[in-house]
Design an enzyme around this catalytic site. Structure first.
Site, short mmCIF file in Angstrom:
data_model
loop_
_atom_site.label_atom_id
_atom_site.label_comp_id
_atom_site.label_asym_id
_atom_site.label_seq_id
_atom_site.Cartn_x
_atom_site.Cartn_y
_atom_site.Cartn_z
N GLU A 331 0.71 -1.27 -0.05
CA GLU A 331 -0.10 -0.04 0.11
C GLU A 331 0.96 1.33 0.05
OE1 GLU A 331 -3.28 1.92 2.80
OE2 GLU A 331 -2.23 0.58 3.71
N HIS A 332 2.02 1.45 0.81
CA HIS A 332 2.48 2.37 1.00
C HIS A 332 4.21 1.95 0.75
CE1 HIS A 332 -0.68 3.37 3.86
NE2 HIS A 332 -0.53 4.38 3.37
#
Length: 436
Positions: A331-332
């Site tokens: 996601e990040h």
């Protein structure tokens, strides 16, 4: 954190996923519960929403639809620093999101033959802002601004009623909605709220929406799967993830702080450090111990960092680090290396990428201007984060004059005949027949 040593090893993506398993989130198992809750809302409307609020949120709203006066009052009650921060976030996200709206394109296939591609916003969007372990006014911004930039004319927002506020939506959520000009807010949460947005609740004046966006728990994710087809959805969000690629030039305190910042969301949050430096691992471990002990949610952070979903991954070099990250699809993704741009060039799969020591994920969570609603659970390998495009549909507009149609009529007849659909061809040829 567990350590996984991949030096000298070239595992496949399947092996990567086995080595660092994600949290067990069985959305399919939650679908029966979600479907039942949605069916109850479709059958009994506001009464079902109130019962679900009492059952799951511990508070029954005085009014499921929040009066506009309460939204106005919530804006006025926002602490000065919070209001200024929200206004700055709105401005930054609006500016960055404006670049996501594609211009219309016109293609001239030949004389008298024109294909136009235009982008149409959905008429109405439903935004879900979760409650649970934290309050997320930033999620109001991240969901609403792209819809507004896309040109969505009507927006409804749902957020769970809060026990500590007598069954009302959290006032900071209301304040953020008010700053954005949203005056249609509902005190409802979970799967029932998703169903209400999808099919509407007439007695509340809640009309169905065409797209539902926003993160939530496993039942919200399951509900989105249930309503897909009735309405569009953005994604089935899971627990947060951060993967940091770092070499021994990175600041171990920065890296540790960033891993902790995402671990504080949930015990199932995933924090991964991928590095080619064993010595750097030791420095980060020492900082993690110090910083985790001082954080407000120390127990939650330790549980997340010690879970099967979190790890330190040792690799031979930064090429191998990029390969691991691409297989994982975080996601990040943070890049804290001597030449972060060189690593960036090797990255394919990530929800959002934070380059350099002064671009932590926390910046993206609030004030970078980027959107923090991002794909989790490996969905970054095939799905984008939330943006203006999430509320837009490309439409093709076809314009042909008589001679342009005549030029391709024979080929249309040939192809329709090959498919044994002769009426298709006849719909073209009859346009050129003489009529008495």
């Amino acid at each position: 954190m567990q350590t996984i040593d991949l030096r000298g090893v070239q595992p496949t993506r399947t092996a990567f996923e086995r080595l660092v398993p994600r949290p067990v989130v069985d959305v399919q198992a939650a679908m029966t519960v979600a479907a039942d809750l949605i069916a109850d809302v479709r059958k009994r409307g506001a009464a079902a929403l109130r019962e679900q609020a009492e059952r799951f949120d511990g508070g029954v709203p005085a009014s499921v639809r929040v009066p506009v006066a309460e939204i106005v009052a919530a804006v006025d009650a926002l602490p000065g620093g919070v209001r200024e921060a929200l206004e700055e976030a709105i401005a930054r996200v609006r500016e960055a999101t404006a670049a996501q709206v594609p211009p219309a394109a016109v293609t001239r296939i030949g004389p008298g033959a024109v294909i136009e591609q235009r982008w149409q916003p959905v008429e109405r969007a439903g935004l879900y802002v979760p409650g649970g372990k934290a309050v997320y006014p930033s999620s109001v911004v991240m969901n609403a601004v792209p819809a507004q930039v896309a040109g969505v004319a009507s927006i409804a927002l749902a957020s769970p009623p809060q026990r500590e506020f007598g069954g009302a939506v959290h006032p900071t959520i209301l304040g953020a909605a008010g700053l954005l000009g949203i005056d249609e807010v509902y005190a409802m949460g979970g799967a029932g709220a998703i169903g209400a947005l999808a099919w509407g609740v007439g007695e509340l004046g809640l009309e169905p929406v065409q797209v539902i966006t926003g993160p939530g728990n496993i039942y919200v994710a399951a509900a989105k799967r249930v309503v897909r087809g009735q309405t569009g959805i953005d994604s089935e969000a899971g627990t947060t993830e951060i993967l940091v690629i770092a070499d021994d030039t990175a600041d171990p305190r920065y890296v540790a702080a960033d891993l902790i910042s995402q671990a504080e969301h949930d015990e199932a949050a995933a924090s991964l450090l991928v590095t080619d430096s064993p010595a750097f691992v030791g420095r980060v471990a020492a900082e993690l111990e110090t910083l985790a002990a001082s954080t407000r949610y120390a127990e939650r952070v330790r549980a997340a960092l010690g879970g099967q979903q979190s790890a330190v991954v040792l690799v031979d070099d930064l090429d191998a680090a990029a390969a691991f990250s691409n297989a994982y699809g975080p996601e990040h993704l943070e890049l804290q290396t001597a030449d972060a741009e060189a690593v960036l060039a090797r990255i394919q799969n990530a929800g959002a990428i934070f380059v350099g020591p002064h671009a932590p994920v926390s910046l993206g969570d609030y004030l970078a201007g980027s959107n923090h609603v991002l794909p989790t659970g490996g969905q970054a390998r095939f799905s984008p984060g939330l943006g203006a495009y999430s509320f837009l549909r490309p439409q093709q507009v076809i314009r042909y004059d008589r001679e342009a149609l005549r030029a391709v009529a024979g080929r249309i007849v040939a192809l329709s005949g090959a498919e044994d659909l002769s009426a298709h061809g006849e719909a073209v040829t009859l346009r050129f027949e003489e009529r008495a």
